[in-house]
Design a protein around this motif. Structure first.
Motif, short mmCIF file in Angstrom:
data_model
loop_
_atom_site.label_atom_id
_atom_site.label_comp_id
_atom_site.label_asym_id
_atom_site.label_seq_id
_atom_site.Cartn_x
_atom_site.Cartn_y
_atom_site.Cartn_z
N MET A 1 0.76 -1.26 -0.24
CA MET A 1 0.08 -0.01 0.21
C MET A 1 0.88 1.42 -0.13
N GLN A 2 0.79 2.15 -0.98
CA GLN A 2 1.37 3.36 -0.95
C GLN A 2 0.80 4.41 -0.08
N PRO A 3 1.73 5.48 0.45
CA PRO A 3 1.22 6.52 1.29
C PRO A 3 0.39 7.34 0.33
N ALA A 4 -0.49 7.95 0.82
CA ALA A 4 -1.47 9.15 -0.10
C ALA A 4 -0.42 10.29 -0.23
N THR A 5 -0.49 10.70 -1.50
CA THR A 5 0.12 11.95 -2.00
C THR A 5 -0.45 13.13 -1.27
N ILE A 6 0.30 13.81 -0.63
CA ILE A 6 0.01 15.44 -0.06
C ILE A 6 0.30 16.42 -0.82
N THR A 7 -0.76 17.06 -0.95
CA THR A 7 -0.55 18.50 -1.87
C THR A 7 -0.51 19.52 -0.79
N ILE A 8 0.37 20.41 -1.20
CA ILE A 8 0.77 21.86 -0.37
C ILE A 8 -0.52 22.60 -0.10
N GLU A 9 -1.49 22.38 -1.19
CA GLU A 9 -2.74 23.00 -0.60
C GLU A 9 -3.53 22.33 0.42
N ALA A 10 -3.62 21.20 0.40
CA ALA A 10 -4.40 20.10 1.59
C ALA A 10 -3.68 20.42 2.64
N ALA A 11 -2.15 20.43 2.72
CA ALA A 11 -1.34 20.54 4.11
C ALA A 11 -1.57 21.78 4.55
N ALA A 12 -1.61 22.88 4.00
CA ALA A 12 -1.74 24.28 4.33
C ALA A 12 -3.24 24.48 4.75
N LYS A 13 -4.26 23.75 4.09
CA LYS A 13 -5.64 23.82 4.67
C LYS A 13 -5.83 23.33 6.04
N ALA A 14 -5.25 21.99 6.30
CA ALA A 14 -5.15 21.22 7.50
C ALA A 14 -4.74 22.05 8.71
N ILE A 15 -3.48 22.59 8.36
CA ILE A 15 -2.52 23.33 9.12
C ILE A 15 -3.36 24.58 9.72
N SER A 16 -3.92 25.40 8.74
CA SER A 16 -4.70 26.43 8.83
C SER A 16 -5.93 26.36 9.90
N SER A 17 -6.52 25.25 9.52
CA SER A 17 -7.76 24.90 10.38
C SER A 17 -7.31 24.86 12.02
N ILE A 52 6.99 18.78 -1.41
CA ILE A 52 6.65 19.95 -0.39
C ILE A 52 7.64 19.92 0.52
N THR A 53 7.81 21.13 0.94
CA THR A 53 8.68 21.12 2.24
C THR A 53 7.84 21.96 3.28
N LEU A 54 8.44 21.71 4.43
CA LEU A 54 7.80 22.52 5.51
C LEU A 54 7.86 23.97 5.46
N GLN A 55 8.94 24.37 4.91
CA GLN A 55 9.11 25.87 4.54
C GLN A 55 7.93 26.46 3.66
N ASN A 56 7.48 25.75 2.60
CA ASN A 56 6.60 25.94 1.59
C ASN A 56 5.32 26.03 2.10
N VAL A 57 5.20 24.95 2.98
CA VAL A 57 3.68 25.05 3.66
C VAL A 57 3.49 26.23 4.96
N HIS A 58 4.91 26.24 5.66
CA HIS A 58 4.72 27.53 6.65
C HIS A 58 4.69 29.01 5.90
N GLU A 59 5.22 29.33 4.84
CA GLU A 59 5.20 30.38 4.14
C GLU A 59 3.75 30.43 3.68
N LEU A 60 3.21 29.59 3.21
CA LEU A 60 1.75 29.58 2.59
C LEU A 60 0.73 29.69 3.67
N VAL A 61 1.05 29.20 4.82
CA VAL A 61 0.10 29.51 5.81
C VAL A 61 0.33 30.55 6.78
N CYS A 62 1.21 31.01 6.73
CA CYS A 62 1.78 32.15 7.80
C CYS A 62 2.12 33.55 6.84
#
Length: 88
Positions: A1-17, A52-62
């Motif tokens: 079973m392969q892990p689900a692909t994470i998109t930057i938009e989905a990650a940012a939305k989850a973290i924003s919530s 996707i990097t943590l920095q990308n998501v951090h900048e998108l969210v913050c």
């Protein structure tokens, strides 16, 4: 079973919530669980290996520069400080 692909938009939305919930009452006893969720999500992003990097998501969210939300950035920095590859 392969892990689900994470998109930057989905990650940012989850973290924003999660951060929105912390905005409402950062002293709520549930805040500990919310901060743990931020760490888990960061671990998931860091391990995704699909560009996707943590920095990308951090900048998108913050935001960046004058648009940076310092409170959100501080919450993420605190939650992610133990993650490999994270530099605040």
């Amino acid at each position: 079973m392969q892990p689900a692909t994470i998109t930057i938009e989905a990650a940012a939305k989850a973290i924003s919530s999660i951060l929105d919930a912390l905005d409402r009452d950062p002293t709520d006893p549930a805040a500990v669980a919310l901060r743990a969720a931020l760490r888990r999500k960061g671990t998931e992003i860091a391990g995704a290996g699909d560009g996707i990097t943590l920095q990308n998501v951090h900048e998108l969210v913050c935001g960046v520069g004058d648009d940076r939300n310092e409170r959100r950035a501080a919450e993420l920095d605190a939650a992610w400080r133990v993650l490999p590859g994270w530099q605040a």
